[in-house]
Design a protein around this motif. Structure first.
Motif, mmCIF file in Angstrom:
data_model
loop_
_atom_site.group_PDB
_atom_site.id
_atom_site.type_symbol
_atom_site.label_atom_id
_atom_site.label_comp_id
_atom_site.label_asym_id
_atom_site.label_seq_id
_atom_site.Cartn_x
_atom_site.Cartn_y
_atom_site.Cartn_z
ATOM 1 N N TYR A 138 1.198 -2.256 -2.086
ATOM 2 C CA TYR A 138 1.332 -2.559 -0.656
ATOM 3 C C TYR A 138 2.233 -3.772 -0.465
ATOM 4 O O TYR A 138 3.058 -3.802 0.447
ATOM 5 C CB TYR A 138 -0.041 -2.813 -0.043
ATOM 6 C CG TYR A 138 0.003 -2.947 1.472
ATOM 7 C CD1 TYR A 138 -0.009 -1.812 2.278
ATOM 8 C CD2 TYR A 138 0.089 -4.198 2.084
ATOM 9 C CE1 TYR A 138 0.054 -1.925 3.666
ATOM 10 C CE2 TYR A 138 0.159 -4.311 3.465
ATOM 11 C CZ TYR A 138 0.126 -3.171 4.249
ATOM 12 O OH TYR A 138 0.203 -3.275 5.614
ATOM 13 N N THR B 58 10.169 -3.004 3.169
ATOM 14 C CA THR B 58 10.326 -2.604 4.565
ATOM 15 C C THR B 58 11.029 -3.694 5.353
ATOM 16 O O THR B 58 11.966 -3.429 6.121
ATOM 17 C CB THR B 58 8.964 -2.291 5.201
ATOM 18 O OG1 THR B 58 8.344 -1.213 4.478
ATOM 19 C CG2 THR B 58 9.121 -1.878 6.660
ATOM 20 N N SER C 249 -4.403 1.534 1.063
ATOM 21 C CA SER C 249 -5.642 0.773 0.934
ATOM 22 C C SER C 249 -6.869 1.687 0.815
ATOM 23 O O SER C 249 -7.990 1.204 0.690
ATOM 24 C CB SER C 249 -5.818 -0.162 2.134
ATOM 25 O OG SER C 249 -5.909 0.591 3.332
ATOM 26 N N VAL D 203 5.554 -2.074 9.788
ATOM 27 C CA VAL D 203 5.164 -1.100 8.768
ATOM 28 C C VAL D 203 4.289 -0.014 9.376
ATOM 29 O O VAL D 203 4.488 1.181 9.143
ATOM 30 C CB VAL D 203 4.436 -1.799 7.603
ATOM 31 C CG1 VAL D 203 3.840 -0.762 6.653
ATOM 32 C CG2 VAL D 203 5.397 -2.708 6.857
ATOM 33 N N SER D 204 3.304 -0.425 10.205
ATOM 34 C CA SER D 204 2.414 0.540 10.828
ATOM 35 C C SER D 204 3.174 1.475 11.752
ATOM 36 O O SER D 204 2.959 2.689 11.763
ATOM 37 C CB SER D 204 1.315 -0.195 11.602
ATOM 38 O OG SER D 204 0.475 0.733 12.263
ATOM 39 N N GLY D 205 4.097 0.903 12.527
ATOM 40 C CA GLY D 205 4.859 1.722 13.454
ATOM 41 C C GLY D 205 5.778 2.697 12.755
ATOM 42 O O GLY D 205 5.971 3.827 13.202
ATOM 43 N N ASP E 163 3.435 -6.463 9.877
ATOM 44 C CA ASP E 163 2.426 -5.408 9.773
ATOM 45 C C ASP E 163 2.627 -4.352 10.848
ATOM 46 O O ASP E 163 2.448 -3.155 10.609
ATOM 47 C CB ASP E 163 1.022 -6.004 9.869
ATOM 48 C CG ASP E 163 0.635 -6.768 8.606
ATOM 49 O OD1 ASP E 163 1.014 -6.316 7.509
ATOM 50 O OD2 ASP E 163 -0.020 -7.815 8.715
ATOM 51 N N ALA E 164 3.010 -4.793 12.048
ATOM 52 C CA ALA E 164 3.256 -3.844 13.137
ATOM 53 C C ALA E 164 4.461 -2.968 12.826
ATOM 54 O O ALA E 164 4.483 -1.770 13.127
ATOM 55 C CB ALA E 164 3.471 -4.593 14.451
ATOM 56 N N ALA F 146 1.420 4.567 5.202
ATOM 57 C CA ALA F 146 1.199 3.227 4.662
ATOM 58 C C ALA F 146 -0.282 2.908 4.575
ATOM 59 O O ALA F 146 -0.739 2.300 3.599
ATOM 60 C CB ALA F 146 1.914 2.192 5.533
ATOM 61 N N ALA F 147 -1.054 3.321 5.577
ATOM 62 C CA ALA F 147 -2.487 3.012 5.607
ATOM 63 C C ALA F 147 -3.210 3.575 4.387
ATOM 64 O O ALA F 147 -4.183 2.991 3.902
ATOM 65 C CB ALA F 147 -3.108 3.551 6.887
ATOM 66 N N GLY G 126 2.873 4.494 9.613
ATOM 67 C CA GLY G 126 1.570 4.958 10.068
ATOM 68 C C GLY G 126 0.605 5.246 8.928
ATOM 69 O O GLY G 126 0.455 4.436 8.000
ATOM 70 N N PRO G 127 -0.053 6.435 8.946
ATOM 71 C CA PRO G 127 -1.041 6.777 7.914
ATOM 72 C C PRO G 127 -0.465 6.801 6.504
ATOM 73 O O PRO G 127 -1.183 6.626 5.529
ATOM 74 C CB PRO G 127 -1.508 8.177 8.323
ATOM 75 C CG PRO G 127 -1.227 8.267 9.778
ATOM 76 C CD PRO G 127 0.034 7.459 9.995
#
Length: 307
Positions: free
Chosen positions: A212, A219, A163, A151-153, A148-149, A159-160, A156-157
């Motif tokens: 997702y 990823t 949801s 993908v977020s890194g 998750d970190a 991927a966010a 960021g937005p």
């Protein structure tokens, strides 16, 4: 006439059977109906769809362009089963089979570039040349990153948003108007691409169509799996890498910082590299200046593939 026609091409879609369902595959045919028109395969990025290529298509008059919605994206959202670079590569081989295409140059962006490298490895005789656009070579990431970190890194937005829910198209467009990557680059083509990204969530709202789960699988596989390193180690096809100096949020450096990129290119000396100035990870294909450069390179390698 499709709303996705251009001055140079007519747009249509076909359905291609793959394990778990059918892919929606766009075909842009040259308006001149050239029987002997060369063909190129376009492969989009991780949360994109075939319409990400609309900007580049108009730069390729006389070329027939095949651009699938990869499984888990666009109108191929409902294809069942696992994803990953090898799965996408095998799907693309089935697309070529269905359209009776023997061998083709592949132009691919972001995650699609990793898929293209694996396609060239698993189905070497189907690929003539590769153009990898801001992807395809390993990113400078820790190998033990939390999924998750990671993908977020990376996203960021972007991927966010998967949801998030939106009341209508306009609310979704407003979300993107505030994105720094597209500041000063808004266009009708971009709006059509974004509207295509939305589907009914079944509860009176709209949601982005990309799965997702599939995004996470892809990823991790593109950055930590075995298929990409094996494919790069065996790479024999003429390959061009185009990079952007700015990243997902228009921040410098891009996905490939200059020092890291120099080391990569030294490790893969057979890959020709061009830095596309003045663009970010999105606008390298989704704005006119980037699309012109990509189109020029793609036109050249497509003509070479005919020889």
């Amino acid at each position: 006439m499709s709303i996705h026609d251009t001055r140079t091409h007519r747009h249509r879609t076909v359905e291609v059977a793959v394990p778990g369902g059918t892919l929606t595959v766009a075909v842009w045919d040259p308006v001149d109906d050239l029987v002997d028109a060369p063909t190129a395969l376009l492969v989009h990025g991780i949360t994109a769809s075939h319409l990400a290529w609309s900007f580049v298509v108009s730069q390729l008059p006389g070329v027939r362009l095949v651009a699938p919605d990869l499984r888990g994206r666009g109108r191929s959202e409902h294809v069942d089963g696992r994803a990953g670079m090898a799965v996408h590569a095998d799907d693309l081989a089935l697309v070529l089979d269905a359209l009776d295409i023997d061998r083709v140059p592949v132009i691919a962006h972001s995650m699609g570039a990793f898929v293209a490298v694996v396609l060239a490895h698993r189905h070497a005789d189907r690929v003539s040349r590769l153009v990898l656009i801001d992807g395809g070579l390993p990113l400078d990431l820790p190998r033990d990153a939390d999924p998750d970190a990671l993908v977020s890194g990376l996203l960021g937005p972007t991927a966010a948003r998967l949801s998030m829910r939106f009341a209508d198209d306009e609310e979704y467009l407003e979300f993107w108007r505030g994105h720094p990557a597209f500041c000063g680059h808004w266009s009708e083509e971009l709006e059509r691409y974004l509207r295509y990204d939305l589907v009914d969530d079944g509860h009176g709202a709209l949601r982005p169509v990309t799965s997702y789960r599939v995004m996470i699988e892809d990823t991790l596989d593109s950055n930590m799996g075995e298929a990409v390193p094996a494919a790069l180690a065996a790479l024999r096809h003429p390959t061009t890498l185009l990079t952007a100096p700015r990243g997902y949020r228009d921040e410098p450096p891009g996905l490939y910082a200059p020092g890291y990129l120099s080391r990569l290119l030294a490790h893969y000396p057979g890959i020709a590299h061009t830095a596309v100035l003045g663009v970010n990870h999105y606008t390298i294909i989704m704005a006119p200046a980037g699309a012109r450069v990509v189109g020029s390179v793609a036109q050249a390698i497509t003509r070479m593939s005919e020889r």
